[in-house]
Design a protein around this motif. Structure first.
Motif, mmCIF file in Angstrom:
data_model
loop_
_atom_site.group_PDB
_atom_site.id
_atom_site.type_symbol
_atom_site.label_atom_id
_atom_site.label_comp_id
_atom_site.label_asym_id
_atom_site.label_seq_id
_atom_site.Cartn_x
_atom_site.Cartn_y
_atom_site.Cartn_z
ATOM 1 N N GLY A 79 34.364 7.350 39.398
ATOM 2 C CA GLY A 79 34.447 6.074 40.093
ATOM 3 C C GLY A 79 33.578 4.997 39.472
ATOM 4 N N ARG A 80 32.652 5.372 38.613
ATOM 5 C CA ARG A 80 31.773 4.390 37.946
ATOM 6 C C ARG A 80 32.218 4.123 36.511
ATOM 7 N N GLU A 98 49.035 -8.480 43.312
ATOM 8 C CA GLU A 98 49.499 -7.302 44.048
ATOM 9 C C GLU A 98 49.109 -6.021 43.317
ATOM 10 N N ASN A 99 49.248 -6.024 41.995
ATOM 11 C CA ASN A 99 48.805 -4.871 41.222
ATOM 12 C C ASN A 99 47.326 -4.597 41.441
ATOM 13 N N LEU A 100 46.540 -5.636 41.366
ATOM 14 C CA LEU A 100 45.093 -5.459 41.514
ATOM 15 C C LEU A 100 44.743 -4.960 42.914
ATOM 16 N N ASP A 101 45.464 -5.422 43.936
ATOM 17 C CA ASP A 101 45.215 -4.939 45.292
ATOM 18 C C ASP A 101 45.544 -3.448 45.399
ATOM 19 N N VAL A 102 46.635 -3.024 44.750
ATOM 20 C CA VAL A 102 46.993 -1.604 44.761
ATOM 21 C C VAL A 102 45.883 -0.772 44.129
ATOM 22 N N PHE A 103 45.404 -1.209 42.961
ATOM 23 C CA PHE A 103 44.373 -0.437 42.268
ATOM 24 C C PHE A 103 43.039 -0.489 43.014
ATOM 25 N N ARG A 105 42.827 -0.489 46.287
ATOM 26 C CA ARG A 105 43.012 0.522 47.338
ATOM 27 C C ARG A 105 42.772 1.917 46.767
ATOM 28 N N LEU A 106 43.340 2.177 45.578
ATOM 29 C CA LEU A 106 43.165 3.489 44.961
ATOM 30 C C LEU A 106 41.696 3.762 44.635
ATOM 31 N N ALA A 107 40.932 2.690 44.401
ATOM 32 C CA ALA A 107 39.509 2.844 44.123
ATOM 33 C C ALA A 107 38.689 3.037 45.395
ATOM 34 N N LEU A 153 37.681 -3.432 38.918
ATOM 35 C CA LEU A 153 37.635 -3.714 40.351
ATOM 36 C C LEU A 153 36.445 -3.079 41.047
ATOM 37 N N ALA A 154 36.045 -1.890 40.623
ATOM 38 C CA ALA A 154 34.929 -1.193 41.274
ATOM 39 C C ALA A 154 33.593 -1.453 40.579
#
Length: 318
Positions: A79-80, A98-103, A105-107, A153-154
């Motif tokens: 995750g890092r 929308e793609n970034l929001d999906v990823f 969520r996955l993060a 994103l993370a």
């Protein structure tokens, strides 16, 4: 004061696919806030190393540690880590946002954190103008930048990129370089696999040259380049036809060697015999029957170190 622990520590890493070795006892250390350029021919092991560091694969032997943990076994460590594969890993019918929001969520980011994270990476990667457009309609450069944005994103401590500027134009390349420079300035570690020597010289603090799954050269880029300042200029002979045996002998006596796969391109990586300038060298070679059309003269750089490393004339640096 003791040195901080390394961000990345690879010790004796070995990996094989269907019995064919991809990495052969590789050792590598990378500190936080450092950009490392991975160089090497196709099949050298660069992508395999990046996939090990991303936790996508486990080594057959040796150890791989990121932030002190095992990226393959420890989800928290993964995750890092931000991983940007060579392929565009996005949904073409969804917009960039929308793609970034999906990823996000996955993060595992919550709703408020997702919105803030998406806005942050859209700004960092200069994607504001295309954020609402489907990814499949974008240029290759914008797709590459969106691919990178998804990995950030993370707020990872380590970002791994496999050929991030492949097939993009100069403007997109400059934008991607700006993103990678901002990541290093923020203290993240960046490891980028590339075939572009000028890109590596511009981006990297350190370089590592791989060949046949082995580390041929590794070290601080500035320190490795320093001895080249006093080295003779390199000469490249572009021929108008395939040289006969006599012309080949003349080229070799002048310090040239043929470029693999191109009998009309010959290089003198450490300067031609006699230190002749381009015009004088062109006249001398033509006088000896060499069908030389052009002589290119340039200062030695990272490509020289790379060739020496692959030829075994450069030792590995700590």
């Amino acid at each position: 004061m003791s040195a901080p622990p390394p961000l990345v520590h690879v010790e004796g890493a070995a990996l094989a696919f269907r019995g064919r070795p991809a990495l052969r006892g590789l050792d590598l250390t990378v500190q936080a806030g450092t950009t490392l350029a991975l160089l090497g021919p196709n099949g050298a092991g660069k992508s395999s190393l990046i996939r090990l560091l991303a936790g996508r694969l486990a080594p057959d032997g040796g150890r791989v540690r990121v932030l002190g943990g095992d990226p393959h076994a420890d989800r928290a460590v993964r995750g890092r880590i931000g991983y940007v594969p060579q392929e565009i890993a996005l949904y073409p019918r969804l917009s960039v946002a929308e793609n970034l929001d999906v990823f996000a969520r996955l993060a595992g980011l919550g709703r408020g954190a997702r919105r803030a994270a998406v806005e942050a990476v859209v700004g960092r990667c200069a994607l504001e103008e295309v954020a609402r457009r489907p990814v499949g309609t974008l240029s290759g450069g914008y797709q590459r930048r969106a691919n990178i944005a998804a990995s950030l994103l993370a707020a990872p401590d380590l970002i791994l990129l496999d050929e991030p500027t492949q097939g993009v134009d100069l403007d997109a390349r400059a934008a991607i370089h700006a993103v990678l420079g901002s990541l290093r300035a923020a203290g993240a570690g960046v490891i980028v696999s590339t075939h572009d020597f000028s890109e590596a010289e511009r981006l990297a603090d350190r370089v590592a040259v791989l060949s046949d799954g082995r580390l041929r050269l590794a070290g601080d880029l500035a320190a490795l380049m320093r001895p080249l300042a006093a080295a003779p200029p390199e000469h490249e002979a572009v021929l108008e036809g395939v040289p006969d045996s006599a012309a080949q002998a003349a080229l070799r006596e002048a310090g040239f060697a043929p470029e693999a796969g191109d009998p009309r391109l010959w290089r003198a990586d450490h300067g031609a015999a006699g230190g002749l300038d381009g015009a004088a060298l062109l006249a001398t070679l033509r006088g000896r029957g060499v069908p030389a059309g052009e002589i290119r003269v340039r200062r030695p750089g990272l490509e020289t170190l790379y060739r020496d490393a692959l030829n075994g004339s450069a030792g590995a640096a700590a």
